[in-house]
Design an enzyme around this catalytic site. Structure first.
Site, PDB file in Angstrom:
ATOM      1  N   ASN A   1       0.840  -1.189   0.000  1.00 29.69           N
ATOM      2  CA  ASN A   1       0.000   0.000   0.000  1.00 29.69           C
ATOM      3  C   ASN A   1       0.882   1.249   0.000  1.00 29.69           C
ATOM      4  O   ASN A   1       1.507   1.587   1.005  1.00 29.69           O
ATOM      5  CB  ASN A   1      -0.907  -0.029   1.243  1.00 29.69           C
ATOM      6  CG  ASN A   1      -1.867   1.141   1.305  1.00 29.69           C
ATOM      7  OD1 ASN A   1      -1.573   2.237   0.850  1.00 29.69           O
ATOM      8  ND2 ASN A   1      -3.025   0.898   1.905  1.00 29.69           N
TER       9      ASN A   1
ATOM     10  N   PHE B   1      -6.825   8.911   3.614  1.00 31.86           N
ATOM     11  CA  PHE B   1      -7.306   7.814   2.774  1.00 31.86           C
ATOM     12  C   PHE B   1      -8.183   6.916   3.618  1.00 31.86           C
ATOM     13  O   PHE B   1      -8.381   7.151   4.804  1.00 31.86           O
ATOM     14  CB  PHE B   1      -6.134   7.041   2.140  1.00 31.86           C
ATOM     15  CG  PHE B   1      -5.208   6.384   3.126  1.00 31.86           C
ATOM     16  CD1 PHE B   1      -5.342   5.043   3.455  1.00 31.86           C
ATOM     17  CD2 PHE B   1      -4.178   7.098   3.724  1.00 31.86           C
ATOM     18  CE1 PHE B   1      -4.492   4.420   4.358  1.00 31.86           C
ATOM     19  CE2 PHE B   1      -3.316   6.486   4.631  1.00 31.86           C
ATOM     20  CZ  PHE B   1      -3.475   5.147   4.947  1.00 31.86           C
ATOM     21  N   GLY B   2      -8.743   5.893   2.986  1.00 31.26           N
ATOM     22  CA  GLY B   2      -9.594   4.960   3.723  1.00 31.26           C
ATOM     23  C   GLY B   2     -10.826   5.651   4.289  1.00 31.26           C
ATOM     24  O   GLY B   2     -11.538   6.373   3.591  1.00 31.26           O
TER      25      GLY B   2
ATOM     26  N   HIS C   1      -3.883   6.469  15.185  1.00 29.09           N
ATOM     27  CA  HIS C   1      -3.710   5.113  15.706  1.00 29.09           C
ATOM     28  C   HIS C   1      -2.367   4.523  15.275  1.00 29.09           C
ATOM     29  O   HIS C   1      -1.686   3.857  16.047  1.00 29.09           O
ATOM     30  CB  HIS C   1      -4.856   4.222  15.237  1.00 29.09           C
ATOM     31  CG  HIS C   1      -5.097   4.245  13.756  1.00 29.09           C
ATOM     32  ND1 HIS C   1      -5.223   5.408  13.023  1.00 29.09           N
ATOM     33  CD2 HIS C   1      -5.237   3.234  12.846  1.00 29.09           C
ATOM     34  CE1 HIS C   1      -5.437   5.108  11.748  1.00 29.09           C
ATOM     35  NE2 HIS C   1      -5.443   3.804  11.624  1.00 29.09           N
ATOM     36  N   ARG C   2      -1.972   4.808  14.031  1.00 28.39           N
ATOM     37  CA  ARG C   2      -0.699   4.290  13.513  1.00 28.39           C
ATOM     38  C   ARG C   2       0.486   4.939  14.249  1.00 28.39           C
ATOM     39  O   ARG C   2       1.438   4.272  14.640  1.00 28.39           O
ATOM     40  CB  ARG C   2      -0.638   4.540  12.004  1.00 28.39           C
ATOM     41  CG  ARG C   2       0.310   3.638  11.275  1.00 28.39           C
ATOM     42  CD  ARG C   2       0.030   3.620   9.762  1.00 28.39           C
ATOM     43  NE  ARG C   2      -1.075   2.732   9.456  1.00 28.39           N
ATOM     44  CZ  ARG C   2      -2.165   3.082   8.785  1.00 28.39           C
ATOM     45  NH1 ARG C   2      -2.308   4.301   8.321  1.00 28.39           N
ATOM     46  NH2 ARG C   2      -3.122   2.208   8.573  1.00 28.39           N
TER      47      ARG C   2
ATOM     48  N   ASP D   1      -1.549  -3.750  10.857  1.00 23.51           N
ATOM     49  CA  ASP D   1      -2.890  -4.083  10.407  1.00 23.51           C
ATOM     50  C   ASP D   1      -3.797  -3.106  11.118  1.00 23.51           C
ATOM     51  O   ASP D   1      -3.678  -2.913  12.331  1.00 23.51           O
ATOM     52  CB  ASP D   1      -3.265  -5.530  10.744  1.00 23.51           C
ATOM     53  CG  ASP D   1      -4.500  -5.963   9.968  1.00 23.51           C
ATOM     54  OD1 ASP D   1      -4.487  -5.846   8.724  1.00 23.51           O
ATOM     55  OD2 ASP D   1      -5.476  -6.409  10.583  1.00 23.51           O
TER      56      ASP D   1
END
Length: 196
Positions: free
Chosen positions: A12, A149-150, A177-178, A70
């Site tokens: 990605n 994104f997402g 979160h990342r 993930d």
């Protein structure tokens, strides 16, 4: 001294870009390299299990230490869905389709609380680490903003009045979160690869 190479287990491009920016100074002495191997079957039941599956596959394919993550959105009124199925929620892997499907499933539910979850994993031979972080917020009734994104356009982080897609990349990368998951993971990785 040559930087220690570490493979990022994703195909990605958005994620590679975002993680490189997030990790920034944590990459000092490390060189992040792209993964060109086969995608493993992500059949874990949790974000942590799937992150480790990806990191193990990349480490085995390249012979290098590997990082993976993930992540997804978990909506309370949908019993935590789409969760680990976030990327394929609408069956197409197209962000706009996933967003539309989520809004359709949620309908006019009054409870719109949700959180982005990210499991960040590191694998180097038998040495495995995984950290989970949550970014709480609410689901908006329609997409707002052109960044990210997402599910970013329909996610309003707790304490903010804008969607994640309205944040500048540096703003998002400081609180997402990342960022939270890798913020806990990277000092442990550096301890193993840079200072050992």
């Amino acid at each position: 001294m040559q930087p220690r190479r570490i493979v990022l287990a994703t195909h990605n491009a958005h994620k590679v870009e975002e993680l490189t920016r997030i990790l920034g100074p944590a990459l000092d002495g490390l060189e992040l390299v792209a993964y060109d191997g086969p995608e493993p079957v992500e059949d874990g039941a949790t974000f942590q299990e799937n992150a480790l599956i990806k990191a193990r596959a990349a480490a085995a394919h390249t012979g290098l230490p590997a990082l993976a993550d993930d992540s997804g959105i978990c909506v309370d009124a949908l019993d935590g869905a789409p969760g680990i199925h976030s990327a394929r929620y609408a069956g197409t892997r197209v962000d706009a389709d996933n967003v539309a499907h989520l809004l359709e499933q949620l309908g006019d539910a009054s409870d719109r609380s949700a959180q982005f979850a990210c499991a960040a994993a590191f694998v180097d031979g038998d040495d495995e680490l995984v950290e989970l972080a949550l970014w709480p917020g609410t689901v908006l009734s329609e997409p707002v903003g052109g960044g990210g994104f997402g599910y970013d356009p329909i996610f309003k982080p707790e304490g903010l009045s804008v969607s994640a897609a309205e944040l500048r990349p540096d703003e998002k990368n400081a609180i997402s979160h990342r960022a939270l998951a890798f913020g806990v993971l990277m000092p442990q990785v550096r301890e193993r690869l840079v200072t050992s």
